[in-house]
Structure formats: structure tokens, C-alpha cells
Scaffold this motif. Structure first.
Motif, short mmCIF file in Angstrom:
data_model
loop_
_atom_site.label_atom_id
_atom_site.label_comp_id
_atom_site.label_asym_id
_atom_site.label_seq_id
_atom_site.Cartn_x
_atom_site.Cartn_y
_atom_site.Cartn_z
N ALA A 166 0.82 -1.21 0.00
CA ALA A 166 0.00 0.00 0.00
C ALA A 166 0.86 1.26 0.00
O ALA A 166 0.55 2.23 -0.71
CB ALA A 166 -0.92 0.00 1.21
N ASN A 191 -4.68 1.87 2.77
CA ASN A 191 -4.76 0.44 2.49
C ASN A 191 -5.95 0.10 1.61
O ASN A 191 -5.85 -0.73 0.70
CB ASN A 191 -4.82 -0.35 3.80
CG ASN A 191 -3.51 -0.29 4.59
OD1 ASN A 191 -2.46 0.01 4.03
ND2 ASN A 191 -3.58 -0.55 5.88
N GLU A 192 -7.08 0.73 1.87
CA GLU A 192 -8.27 0.46 1.07
C GLU A 192 -8.08 0.96 -0.36
O GLU A 192 -8.50 0.32 -1.32
CB GLU A 192 -9.50 1.12 1.71
CG GLU A 192 -10.80 0.82 0.98
CD GLU A 192 -11.03 -0.68 0.77
OE1 GLU A 192 -11.43 -1.07 -0.34
OE2 GLU A 192 -10.78 -1.45 1.72
N ARG A 241 -5.97 -1.59 -2.10
CA ARG A 241 -6.74 -2.80 -2.43
C ARG A 241 -7.56 -2.59 -3.70
O ARG A 241 -7.66 -3.48 -4.55
CB ARG A 241 -7.65 -3.18 -1.26
CG ARG A 241 -6.93 -3.70 -0.03
CD ARG A 241 -7.89 -4.22 1.02
NE ARG A 241 -7.19 -4.51 2.26
CZ ARG A 241 -7.15 -3.70 3.31
NH1 ARG A 241 -7.81 -2.54 3.27
NH2 ARG A 241 -6.47 -4.02 4.38
N ARG A 247 -7.36 -4.63 -7.18
CA ARG A 247 -8.52 -5.28 -7.78
C ARG A 247 -8.64 -4.95 -9.26
O ARG A 247 -9.15 -5.75 -10.05
CB ARG A 247 -9.80 -4.89 -7.03
CG ARG A 247 -9.96 -5.60 -5.68
CD ARG A 247 -11.38 -5.45 -5.16
NE ARG A 247 -11.69 -4.07 -4.79
CZ ARG A 247 -11.49 -3.57 -3.56
NH1 ARG A 247 -11.00 -4.35 -2.59
NH2 ARG A 247 -11.80 -2.32 -3.30
N ASP A 293 -5.44 -10.31 -5.64
CA ASP A 293 -5.88 -10.33 -4.25
C ASP A 293 -4.65 -10.44 -3.38
O ASP A 293 -4.14 -11.53 -3.10
CB ASP A 293 -6.83 -11.51 -4.01
CG ASP A 293 -7.38 -11.53 -2.59
OD1 ASP A 293 -7.27 -10.49 -1.90
OD2 ASP A 293 -7.91 -12.58 -2.17
N ASN A 330 -2.37 -9.10 0.19
CA ASN A 330 -2.37 -8.44 1.49
C ASN A 330 -1.50 -7.19 1.35
O ASN A 330 -0.26 -7.27 1.36
CB ASN A 330 -1.80 -9.37 2.56
CG ASN A 330 -1.88 -8.75 3.96
OD1 ASN A 330 -2.06 -7.54 4.11
ND2 ASN A 330 -1.74 -9.58 4.97
N VAL A 331 -2.13 -6.05 1.19
CA VAL A 331 -1.40 -4.81 0.88
C VAL A 331 -0.65 -4.26 2.08
O VAL A 331 0.12 -3.31 1.94
CB VAL A 331 -2.35 -3.74 0.32
CG1 VAL A 331 -2.99 -4.20 -0.96
CG2 VAL A 331 -3.40 -3.33 1.35
#
Length: 499
Positions: free
Chosen positions: A96, A117-118, A121, A125, A130, A132-133
């Protein structure tokens, strides 16, 4: 009107005219392949476009407005995002943090990690990944790191996306993921400049192709109107019939040189056993992650094995397990790693110093090579491998990626090893240089040098190697020789997956 228009670009460095009146135009929603041999000027043209270098003359226009990028960050602000051949991210930071670096969401001066982080993600996407950032980037493979670099580039509001050899570290599925993304961006009107040496990939994704040679533009073509044979001829300046061909011949076992018996390491490579003969080129074939690189690093001592041993019959050394590269070098083993940037090239040193580092290490640093002998070695290797440089005392980072790879190869050839481990030796190298290296391997093998050769290109493995060891999921699953050394049999062994 083209979205991107570079006109009459000229760029010279001391002793080298890198770009000579080069033009490049890309329409909205177009993927244009930029192709040519190493040293053709592709990287320099990209660096001019992204502000790394300032052109001596010529102009750049974006959507009709003249621009002059002062730096890669400035180019990105203008709408030009770039992913270079080598991954240039920060492995100690999280995924991230790498994606959002320089544009982190902040509140009262503090980074909002949950929001960051979001955001990362969502960027992943878009690539159908997929991950784990929150994990450090170093936890992921080179292939995944490359995809993260691409995700970071397209995360910005880019109008022109430049990809410099983005698929070098990707497997077939990951390449298709990338191409799906490029098609999506193309449909949105983004212009894509795709630098590649892979002909099939260029024809798979590109609408058009521009060829450079020796710093000059040779021409522009629609991919639907240009055959692969014609493209290669334009890149090399000669027809395919004039290119040296390497014919595969059945190998007759002669004097065994190296026995590898049950060598492995838990969670790295299952115990593997095979023999390498004098003057033989033994291939390692397998998909990404199959264990090709790990096999070589265990033999070279770059990874310490926890089981098995090696016997070097030429020296009478038996049942040893190299614990370091120094141990392997004493046994006459050399290693050209896949990742030249991180594991092979010394960027602060000259071409000559990079070339002589192994010989000097074997002599000891208190016994420097005589200048006359050092100069003779360098001159011989530059000529033998056709390394394109006007001066071997220039910094090695001034060379193209392919010529850097040749320097790495030359340092071991100068040290005259009995066994040379070649891990993706032609990665990022143009077609002509690939044939040069394959011909050189053949000539050296006739002189008694043994090779362990790994490549992700099956065609290259079966045309270069006498026998082939097949790996799958970090396990040796087969060995092919004679008429069985062909792409079909290798793929059958990989699919079968049984030792």
C-alpha cells in the motif's frame, strides 16, 4: 491529432548519438509497440519522454500542447506514467505504501493508513489481484512486485502509459492479466507505449509498432500489415536467412564432471539429483516458481542446502555442499543470476571493473591485476560479446540492459570456469544478441566448458541444450535427452508432474 507526438528528438552523450531525429506518435486508445535491438535508443527515448533526460533538440506535445517534462514526477503530473524494465519500488515498505507513495491520504498532516490500504486494495482489484497490501513488498516474488509497479502507475490519472519490458518477470497467466488491463485502459482512451522484445506479445496486444535501430527510427507499421519475419528484418537490418542458426544435435555422454545427489532445502527445493558432463549444456525447464533459480543458487552456494551433496570429478572433490559463492568459485563454478540489477551489476563501478571483479576476487584484493593484462582481458571480452560501448571505463549504468547482461556474462568467461550457471541469460535482450549468446555457449561447450542453462522460453531451452531437466513446483519431475528434447515433451512432463 495524436494524443502523444514526439518530433525530431535528438539526444547525444559523450561519444554516443543515442537518438538521431526520432519521432513517435500515439493515438488515443492505441497500444504502440516500441521495438529494436539493445542500444537502439528505446530506453533513451522513454527517458526523454519522462523527463529523466532533456533532449538536445526536438519537441514533445501532449494533446496538442507542447510539454517539456523536467522529471518523472513532473511527467506523471502531466499525465505520462511509466513502469521501467527493472522494478523500482521500495521493498522495505508495504504494498500500500508503494502504491500510494507521494500521494498518501493525509489528515492534519498524518497519513491515514486505513484509507491508504483500502485505496491500494482497489488498485490491486483493477489488476484482478488479491494481495495483502499491508505486507512488505519484499515478501512477494519479482513477478508480483512488477504487477504492483504497474498498479501504481495506472493508479494515477495517466493519459499515456509507458511500459518498458513489463512482462519480463511474469508468467503466462500474469501476462494475460496485464493485457486485460491494457485493453481496458485502451477502451478508456489511454495511449500505451509498450516496449518489448517478445514478438508474440507485441502481436497479441499492440495495434501498431515503431522500430528503432542504432538511434534512428526505421518506420511505423500496423501489426496487421507487418509479418514477424519482416519485423525482425527491420530490427536487425538483415533478413532471417542471414542470422546465425543454432541447430540442436543429440548429445553423446562423455566425461562426467559434476554429480548433484539429493541436493535441496526444505521449502525451497525438493532433493534433486543429476549429472553434468564435460562440454554439455544441461537445461532446466519449468514454469515460473518451478525451482529453476533455486536449483542454481543451491549449487552456487547463494542458498545453503540442508540435504544432499555435490561431487566435482575434475578436481576430485567429493560429497561437498557449497555454503557460499566463494566455495563454489573455488570449485570452478560461475553464476549469472536472473536479476542483474540486484544480484550482478555493481552500479558505482565502470564497465571494466564490473568485468574484472571475479578475476580480481580470485587473485585476492591485495594482488591487483597488472594494468596491461587487465586492459587486454577487457578488450578481448568486449570484442567477443560485441558489447556496445565507446569506452570501457564509463559507468556500467550507461549501458542498455542487454549490454549490461553481456558484461555480467563476460566476467565469468574471463575467469574460465568449468561449470557456468546461466539463469535467464537472455532476459531483456534483443533477438540478435540472443543468437550471439547461444552461439557463444555452443563454441565454449566444444572447448570443454559445461553449462547449466535456465530460461522461461521453452524454444530457447530445447534449441540450446543437449539434455533437459524438467521441474515443477520446486521438484525435479523428469529428464529428457536425444529426440525427446522438444517443446511438446517438456510440456508433457510439466503437465504430468511426476518424477
Amino acid at each position: 491529432m495524436p494524443l502523444l507526438q514526439m518530433s525530431g528528438v535528438r539526444k547525444a552523450f559523450p561519444g554516443v548519438l543515442a537518438l538521431d531525429n526520432v519521432s513517435l506518435s500515439v493515438e488515443r486508445g492505441e497500444v504502440r509497440a516500441l521495438m529494436g535491438e539493445n542500444g537502439a535508443g528505446k530506453s533513451t527515448l522513454i527517458k526523454v519522454l519522462t523527463g529523466v533526460h532533456q533532449p538536445d533538440s526536438g519537441s514533445i506535445a501532449l494533446d496538442g500542447a507542447v510539454i517539456r517534462p523536467r522529471s518523472p514526477i513532473h511527467a506523471q503530473e502531466l499525465g505520462v506514467s511509466t513502469v521501467y524494465q527493472e522494478v523500482n519500488l521500495l521493498p522495505n515498505l508495504s504494498v500500500a505504501e508503494n502504491v500510494c507513495l507521494g500521494a498518501e491520504p493525509r489528515r492534519f498532516g498524518r497519513i491515514q493508513r486505513r484509507e491508504m490500504n483500502e485505496h491500494a486494495r482497489a488498485a490491486m482489484r483493477r489488476l484482478d489481484l488479491d494481495l495483502n497490501v499491508t505486507l512488505p513488498l519484499s515478501e512477494y516474488s519479482t513477478a508480483v512486485q512488477q504487477l504492483v509497479a504497474i498498479a501504481r502507475a495506472v493508479d494515477r490519472e495517466c493519459r499515456v502509459l509507458v511500459l518498458d519490458e513489463p512482462t519480463s518477470s511474469l508468467d503466462k497467466n500474469e501476462v494475460e492479466q496485464l493485457f486485460s488491463l491494457l485493453r481496458h485502459l485502451r477502451d478508456q482512451g489511454v495511449a500505451v507505449v509498450f516496449v518489448t522484445h517478445f514478438l508474440d506479445q507485441a502481436y497479441s496486444i499492440a495495434d501498431s509498432v515503431t522500430v528503432l535501430r542504432n538511434g534512428r527510427k526505421i518506420g511505423d507499421w500496423k501489426t496487421t500489415e507487418l509479418s514477424k519475419q519482416e519485423l525482425v528484418a527491420h530490427m536487425l537490418g538483415r533478413s532471417l536467412e542471414e542470422m546465425p542458426q543454432v541447430e540442436h544435435e543429440d548429445y553423446v555422454e562423455c566425461e562426467p564432471m559434476f554429480h548433484v545427489v539429493g541436493l535441496g532445502r526444505r521449502n525451497v527445493l525438493d532433493p534433486a539429483s543429476f549429472t553434468i558432463y564435460r562440454g554439455e549444456t544441461l537445461g532446466l525447464a519449468g514454469l515460473l516458481g518451478s525451482g529453476r533459480t533455486e536449483t542454481m543458487k543451491l549449487i552456487f552456494g547463494a542458498i545453503a542446502g540442508d540435504c544432499g551433496s555435490m561431487t566435482v570429478l575434475a578436481t576430485g572433490t567429493r560429497d561437498i555442499r557449497p555454503r557460499s559463492p566463494r566455495d563454489a568459485m573455488r570449485l570452478g563454478i560461475g553464476f549469472c543470476p536472473e536479476d542483474r540489477k540486484e544480484e550482478a551489476v555493481f552500479p558505482g563501478m565502470s564497465i571494466a571493473e564490473n568485468m574484472l571483479v571475479v578475476i580480481q576476487a580470485k587473485r585476492g584484493w591485495l594482488r591487483p591485476l597488472p594494468k596491461r593484462k587487465a586492459a587486454a582481458i577487457v578488450e578481448e571480452q568486449v570484442a567477443k560479446l560485441q558489447i556496445r560501448t565507446p569506452d570501457s571505463h564509463r559507468p556500467i549504468e550507461n549501458l542498455s540492459g542487454g549490454n549490461q547482461q553481456k558484461v555480467v556474462l563476460s566476467r565469468w568467461l574471463a575467469a574460465q570456469p568449468s561449470l557456468l550457471l546461466l539463469d535467464e541469460p537472455t532476459r531483456g535482450i534483443d533477438i540478435g544478441s540472443k543468437f550471439e549468446i547461444r552461439r557463444l555457449i555452443t563454441d565454449l561447450a566444444k572447448g570443454g566448458v559445461s553449462f547449466l542453462f535456465s530460461s522461461s522460453e521453452l524454444e530457447e531451452v530445447v534449441h540450446t541444450c543437449d539434455r533437459v531437466v524438467v521441474l515443477r513446483d520446486r521438484k525435479m519431475v523428469g529428464e529428457l535427452h536425444g529426440a525427446d528434447v522438444n517443446e511438446k515433451r517438456v510440456m508433457e512432463q510439466i503437465a504430468k508432474g511426476e518424477a
